[in-house]
Design a protein around this motif. Structure first.
Motif, PDB file in Angstrom:
ATOM      1  N   SER A 162      16.190   0.914  17.888  1.00  0.00           N
ATOM      2  CA  SER A 162      15.419   1.348  19.064  1.00  0.00           C
ATOM      3  C   SER A 162      15.717   0.502  20.285  1.00  0.00           C
ATOM      4  O   SER A 162      14.849   0.219  21.114  1.00  0.00           O
ATOM      5  N   ILE A 163      16.958   0.099  20.387  1.00  0.00           N
ATOM      6  CA  ILE A 163      17.491  -0.628  21.534  1.00  0.00           C
ATOM      7  C   ILE A 163      18.596   0.232  22.121  1.00  0.00           C
ATOM      8  O   ILE A 163      19.236   1.010  21.403  1.00  0.00           O
ATOM      9  N   VAL A 164      18.827   0.148  23.415  1.00  0.00           N
ATOM     10  CA  VAL A 164      19.846   0.987  24.045  1.00  0.00           C
ATOM     11  C   VAL A 164      21.194   0.799  23.352  1.00  0.00           C
ATOM     12  O   VAL A 164      21.879   1.769  23.012  1.00  0.00           O
ATOM     13  N   ASP A 165      21.593  -0.449  23.121  1.00  0.00           N
ATOM     14  CA  ASP A 165      22.774  -0.728  22.310  1.00  0.00           C
ATOM     15  C   ASP A 165      22.344  -0.595  20.854  1.00  0.00           C
ATOM     16  O   ASP A 165      22.031  -1.559  20.167  1.00  0.00           O
ATOM     17  N   ALA A 166      22.341   0.632  20.377  1.00  0.00           N
ATOM     18  CA  ALA A 166      21.618   1.007  19.153  1.00  0.00           C
ATOM     19  C   ALA A 166      22.427   0.751  17.890  1.00  0.00           C
ATOM     20  O   ALA A 166      22.953   1.662  17.263  1.00  0.00           O
ATOM     21  N   THR A 167      22.495  -0.511  17.513  1.00  0.00           N
ATOM     22  CA  THR A 167      23.114  -0.899  16.246  1.00  0.00           C
ATOM     23  C   THR A 167      21.990  -1.018  15.219  1.00  0.00           C
ATOM     24  O   THR A 167      21.470  -2.103  14.966  1.00  0.00           O
ATOM     25  N   SER A 168      21.644   0.094  14.620  1.00  0.00           N
ATOM     26  CA  SER A 168      20.436   0.165  13.807  1.00  0.00           C
ATOM     27  C   SER A 168      20.580  -0.567  12.482  1.00  0.00           C
ATOM     28  O   SER A 168      21.680  -0.771  11.974  1.00  0.00           O
ATOM     29  N   TRP A 169      19.437  -0.950  11.922  1.00  0.00           N
ATOM     30  CA  TRP A 169      19.390  -1.555  10.591  1.00  0.00           C
ATOM     31  C   TRP A 169      18.106  -1.109   9.925  1.00  0.00           C
ATOM     32  O   TRP A 169      17.159  -0.687  10.569  1.00  0.00           O
ATOM     33  N   ASP A 170      18.107  -1.153   8.599  1.00  0.00           N
ATOM     34  CA  ASP A 170      16.980  -0.655   7.818  1.00  0.00           C
ATOM     35  C   ASP A 170      16.192  -1.840   7.278  1.00  0.00           C
ATOM     36  O   ASP A 170      16.649  -2.558   6.382  1.00  0.00           O
ATOM     37  N   ALA A 171      14.995  -2.049   7.796  1.00  0.00           N
ATOM     38  CA  ALA A 171      14.199  -3.211   7.416  1.00  0.00           C
ATOM     39  C   ALA A 171      13.765  -3.175   5.955  1.00  0.00           C
ATOM     40  O   ALA A 171      13.397  -4.212   5.399  1.00  0.00           O
ATOM     41  N   SER A 172      13.799  -2.028   5.314  1.00  0.00           N
ATOM     42  CA  SER A 172      13.437  -1.961   3.896  1.00  0.00           C
ATOM     43  C   SER A 172      14.578  -2.421   3.002  1.00  0.00           C
ATOM     44  O   SER A 172      14.387  -2.604   1.796  1.00  0.00           O
ATOM     45  N   VAL A 173      15.760  -2.619   3.589  1.00  0.00           N
ATOM     46  CA  VAL A 173      16.947  -2.984   2.811  1.00  0.00           C
ATOM     47  C   VAL A 173      17.496  -4.344   3.201  1.00  0.00           C
ATOM     48  O   VAL A 173      17.734  -5.217   2.368  1.00  0.00           O
ATOM     49  N   GLY A 174      17.743  -4.551   4.481  1.00  0.00           N
ATOM     50  CA  GLY A 174      18.345  -5.792   4.945  1.00  0.00           C
ATOM     51  C   GLY A 174      18.691  -5.695   6.412  1.00  0.00           C
ATOM     52  O   GLY A 174      18.238  -4.783   7.114  1.00  0.00           O
ATOM     53  N   TYR A 175      19.546  -6.609   6.897  1.00  0.00           N
ATOM     54  CA  TYR A 175      19.852  -6.690   8.318  1.00  0.00           C
ATOM     55  C   TYR A 175      21.194  -6.051   8.681  1.00  0.00           C
ATOM     56  O   TYR A 175      21.558  -5.994   9.851  1.00  0.00           O
ATOM     57  N   GLN A 212       0.794  -1.229   0.000  1.00  0.00           N
ATOM     58  CA  GLN A 212       0.000   0.000   0.000  1.00  0.00           C
ATOM     59  C   GLN A 212       0.830   1.285   0.000  1.00  0.00           C
ATOM     60  O   GLN A 212       0.269   2.365  -0.159  1.00  0.00           O
ATOM     61  N   LEU A 213       2.147   1.172   0.155  1.00  0.00           N
ATOM     62  CA  LEU A 213       2.978   2.361   0.264  1.00  0.00           C
ATOM     63  C   LEU A 213       3.956   2.465  -0.906  1.00  0.00           C
ATOM     64  O   LEU A 213       4.429   1.438  -1.413  1.00  0.00           O
ATOM     65  N   PRO A 214       4.289   3.679  -1.331  1.00  0.00           N
ATOM     66  CA  PRO A 214       5.349   3.852  -2.324  1.00  0.00           C
ATOM     67  C   PRO A 214       6.660   3.279  -1.797  1.00  0.00           C
ATOM     68  O   PRO A 214       6.948   3.353  -0.595  1.00  0.00           O
ATOM     69  N   LYS A 215       7.476   2.712  -2.669  1.00  0.00           N
ATOM     70  CA  LYS A 215       8.679   2.004  -2.248  1.00  0.00           C
ATOM     71  C   LYS A 215       9.589   2.874  -1.411  1.00  0.00           C
ATOM     72  O   LYS A 215      10.197   2.414  -0.428  1.00  0.00           O
ATOM     73  N   GLU A 216       9.717   4.147  -1.779  1.00  0.00           N
ATOM     74  CA  GLU A 216      10.636   5.026  -1.057  1.00  0.00           C
ATOM     75  C   GLU A 216      10.160   5.357   0.350  1.00  0.00           C
ATOM     76  O   GLU A 216      10.897   5.966   1.134  1.00  0.00           O
ATOM     77  N   THR A 217       8.925   4.968   0.707  1.00  0.00           N
ATOM     78  CA  THR A 217       8.420   5.201   2.056  1.00  0.00           C
ATOM     79  C   THR A 217       8.234   3.896   2.834  1.00  0.00           C
ATOM     80  O   THR A 217       7.605   3.897   3.881  1.00  0.00           O
ATOM     81  N   TRP A 218       8.775   2.793   2.326  1.00  0.00           N
ATOM     82  CA  TRP A 218       8.634   1.517   3.030  1.00  0.00           C
ATOM     83  C   TRP A 218       9.257   1.599   4.417  1.00  0.00           C
ATOM     84  O   TRP A 218      10.235   2.334   4.636  1.00  0.00           O
ATOM     85  N   PRO A 219       8.736   0.837   5.366  1.00  0.00           N
ATOM     86  CA  PRO A 219       9.180   0.929   6.765  1.00  0.00           C
ATOM     87  C   PRO A 219      10.659   0.598   6.950  1.00  0.00           C
ATOM     88  O   PRO A 219      11.159  -0.390   6.400  1.00  0.00           O
TER      89      PRO A 219
END
Length: 848
Positions: free
Chosen positions: A760-773, A655-662
């Motif tokens: 969103s964890i204190v040990d904030a090693t972030s990743w982008d779910a629209s791309v990979g892990y 339902q969302l444009p690709k560039e706005t994926w979560p």
């Protein structure tokens, strides 16, 4: 036969000789730029000798008798360690990357030059105090003294590699460093730490695709009932209270959403999103900081912790340094240690002899997009056509004989950023023609960082502040980027101050692009400093800032509604309250907390889903009894995050444009938290199928798909699953590390490293779910300051002190960082002497 054997031997010797010569040449080139940390160096203009003491990690502690000598030495030392990084940064901020890297960097250069970072920095030189200007010049003098004696591969290995390029950069020699080069980097750091331009663009794209109510659902309100703001009560100073501006969410009418406008916004978005990667930032930026009073500590004095979350680069964004006046007097008031940026004098985050401070991003809305009606080079405002301001910008492009010139246009609100893009000005002029046949509208950016200010004054004033009053006075000049400042001192006080320029709008809250031709959308002023949130010695003795809401809803001014949703901040607060008596070690342990509060919210629903197939059910079973922590070796963490990514894809991608994926960050955690209580919400339905899916259908499919995916990626048996095998960090050189040439990338990049933690964890090693892990952003450093004894403090950098590939200090701190360990932070002269490994003396006396 003997002749043949002899020939073979001779050829072998010749080949071996060639290989030895090649290897020797390579070793020479690699080591050519390694600076000397010992001996005596002449540095013109010094009033007295300056001593630089380094420990085994190469961290410099500089001792001088006056500020001019101190900052000149800092300039020399940082040029020794990180000059290519400094040179790269000033090319970014001046919009001159294409001079080094050719046509591929031209669009980024156009965007930066349109914003005018360097122009603003040059204007700020006339606003800062005489002492600040002198310190900047002294720093530049030190940098240039190093440049006078080093060039090419003698400066950095990167220059040797660039010299091999056929585009004609073999003779490149860096220009002298200037004060404006230092100030311009503050604009770069403000870019991703002070606005919501990308959010405005995304909201607009969403409004073109889905109903406005659905857009609103994707930007939920902050959960004040679950996660506390930084300051519990909201009050303002003696200037009086003002009512919050009314919302204007409906002002962006669908009639304005033409295909040309969306194309224009796409052009802006594409170029703008290239900047965070260049600047060492990325998805998941944020920070943790907190301070506790002596009521919570073993020593009875405060403890302060900070770990800013930025993009992972090689070398890391921070440079550790100690700056010490040999005798603390009014004319030489600096005795400070901490983390700086290579290219900027002073210390950005750290402590001096009396106070300590830390930063996290306040993230106020200080960027607004204005839709401008344009006819030729005229812009409509209040029913009158007025000329746009214009200037020409010319770019030298490596590999091209002819320079490229563009015209930058500005309205009363700011630069016309929709002029930037592959089709340049044409895109902006096409935008919105359907709104009025003989006119068009473009997109202008109004941003507080484009207003010249005195943030540099604030940094030096913080470095020398001795108490809360002086710290607050310094913060008055900290205009951009607006940050959460936490404070502690040796007298036992703790505090919080929000500084910065935050606009007051006549109408609206800045969440959507607004009509630039209508005067009711102007900024009227800025929130007075005395009305900005502040707190000294709260009753509970705890202040936590982790990008969550700053103030409760009763606060009369609008700061932002783009807060982090408080998953990290609430976990930190609960850990502090449960910890009992704290010391530096226990504070550092909290920084490593990997509990996933989103998993704690979601897993009970996942475990209620019935799965018939035994193979698929094995994945679900790993979540039973899980404590929701995410160390690198965790099997349930690996499976849950694969489920989470599949859940977001199944729920929203249709339902969302690709560039706005979560991306999977805290906003999406809050969205899913709400949707779990609405099993028949339309978001659950996959509109690509004839049947209507419900919540449980999507949860079941996410569990099954995740079992298949993790089996393919890792192993059939859950016992062999590990989160770190998916969640890897590669430290990538900002330039040549993405060259596409494997041999070159191996020279400069390091990793991959398997990490725990997550978004969103204190040990904030972030990743982008629209791309990979893969890891996109990390705690770029960690520090814990003990106000009872500064020598008991701890610190660690993401990489190392040196920016020279293959130096022993290139990544010597990385292995410790990955394991969650820290280094002792020597501050007093005695502690520094105990760790002395190298001594470099600067003198103005030749032939000493």
């Amino acid at each position: 036969m003997r002749r043949l054997l002899r020939a073979v031997i001779i050829c072998g010797i010749a080949l071996a000789t060639v290989l030895v010569v090649i290897a020797g040449t390579a070793v020479f080139v690699v080591r050519h730029s390694f600076p000397s940390y010992d001996g005596t160096v002449e540095l013109a203009g010094l009033d007295a000798d300056v001593e630089v003491v380094r420990d085994a990690n190469g961290i410099p502690q500089i001792y001088a008798s006056n500020p001019a000598d101190l900052f000149a030495a800092q300039g020399y030392v940082q040029a020794q360690d990180r000059f290519f990084e400094m040179d790269f940064r000033r090319h970014v901020t001046a919009g001159r990357l294409s001079e080094l890297f050719g046509k591929s960097a031209l669009e980024t250069d156009k965007f930066v030059r349109t914003l005018g970072w360097r122009r603003v920095a040059e204007k700020e030189l006339g606003l800062v105090s005489p002492s600040t200007r002198q310190y900047l010049d002294d720093y530049a003098r030190g940098v240039n003294a190093y440049l006078d004696k080093h060039s090419g591969s003698g400066l950095s290995l990167e220059y040797a590699v660039l010299g091999l390029d056929p585009n004609g950069r073999r003779d490149y020699r860096p220009e002298p460093w200037t004060a404006a080069d230092s100030l311009a980097w503050l604009k770069a750091m403000a870019w991703d730490l002070g606005g919501n331009m990308d959010e405005e663009i995304n909201r607009t794209k969403l409004l073109a695709s889905i109903p406005s109510k659905s857009v609103d659902a994707l930007y939920p309100s902050y959960p004040f009932d679950r996660n506390e703001p930084i300051v519990a009560t909201a009050s303002v100073g003696a200037d009086g209270k003002f009512s919050a501006a009314p919302p204007a969410n409906s002002e962006l009418r669908r009639g304005m959403l033409t295909s040309d406008l969306l194309k224009s916004l796409d052009s802006v978005d594409k170029v703008a999103k290239g900047l965070p990667m260049l600047l060492g930032q990325g998805e998941g930026i944020g920070s943790n900081s907190w301070v506790v009073s002596g009521d919570h500590t073993q020593s009875g004095k405060p403890l302060l912790a900070n770990d800013p979350h930025l993009g992972a680069t090689m070398p890391g964004v921070w440079s550790q340094v100690g700056l010490h006046c040999t005798k603390l007097v009014r004319s030489c008031p600096y005795d400070v240690s901490g983390f700086s940026f290579a290219g900027l004098p002073g210390v950005v985050i750290g402590h001096n002899n009396a106070i300590s401070w830390g930063f996290t991003n306040l993230d106020p809305d200080v960027q607004d997009l204005y839709l401008e009606r344009i006819e030729g080079d005229n812009v409509l405002y209040n029913n009158r056509w007025k000329p746009l301001t214009k200037r020409a910008e010319t770019f030298k492009v490596a590999g091209q004989d002819d320079p490229v010139t563009i015209t930058v246009r500005e309205s009363r609100h700011g630069p016309i950023i929709s002029d930037v893009g592959a089709d340049q000005r044409e895109t902006g002029e096409l935008a919105g023609k359907r709104l009025q046949a003989d006119k068009a509208y473009a997109v202008a950016l109004q941003w507080t960082a484009l207003r010249p200010g005195k943030t540099a004054d604030a940094l030096f004033a913080i470095n020398r502040a001795q108490n809360w009053t002086q710290f607050q006075d310094a913060a008055r000049d900290f205009e951009v980027p607006s940050q959460n400042l936490i404070y502690a001192d040796t007298e036992g006080h703790i505090g919080y101050q929000a500084p910065g320029l935050v606009p007051i709008r006549k109408t609206g809250s800045g969440n959507w692009p607004v009509p630039g031709w209508d005067p009711k959308y102007e900024w009227t002023s800025y929130i007075p400093f005395d009305a900005m949130p502040t707190e000294l010695d709260p009753a509970d003795g705890i202040i936590v800032t982790a990008n969550q809401a700053v103030v409760p809803q009763t606060y009369p001014y609008y700061l932002s509604d783009s807060w982090d949703y408080g998953y990290r901040s609430q976990q930190i607060l609960e850990r502090i309250k449960a910890a009992g008596t704290l010391d530096a070690g226990k504070m550092a342990e909290i920084q490593l907390d990997t509990k996933n509060r989103a998993a704690e919210m979601l897993v009970p629903s996942l475990l209620k889903i019935g799965i018939n197939d035994a193979f698929d059910r094995q994945g679900q079973d790993t979540l039973k009894g899980w404590d929701f922590t995410q160390p690198a070796d965790s099997a349930p963490a690996a499976y849950f995050n694969v489920v989470w990514r599949n859940l977001l894809s199944l729920t929203f991608h249709d339902q969302l444009p690709k560039e706005t994926w979560p991306d999977g960050g805290s906003r999406w955690m809050e969205i899913v938290h709400t949707l779990l209580g609405q099993p028949d919400n339309s978001w659950w339905d996959d509109i690509r199928t004839p049947q209507k899916e419900t919540r449980d259908d999507i949860l079941r499919q996410a569990l099954v798909d995740a079992r298949t995916e993790i089996t393919k990626k890792m192993a059939r048996e859950p016992a062999n699953w590990q989160w770190g095998r998916l969640h890897k960090l590669t430290l990538t050189n900002e330039t040549l590390g993405t060259s596409g040439i494997g041999a070159v990338e191996k020279l400069f990049n390091r990793g991959p490293y398997e990490l725990g933690g997550g978004a969103s964890i204190v040990d904030a090693t972030s990743w982008d779910a629209s791309v990979g892990y893969e890891v996109t952003a990390v705690p770029s450093m960690r520090m814990v300051v003990d106000l009872s004894d500064f020598d008991k403090s701890r610190w660690i950098n993401l990489t190392g002190a040196s920016g020279h590939a293959f130096s022993k200090n290139y990544t010597d701190q990385t292995k410790l960082w990955v394991k969650g360990e820290t280094l002792p932070w020597a501050f007093t002269r005695g502690a520094v002497e105990a760790k002395r490994e190298h001594t470099l003396t600067f003198t103005n006396k030749p032939d000493r």
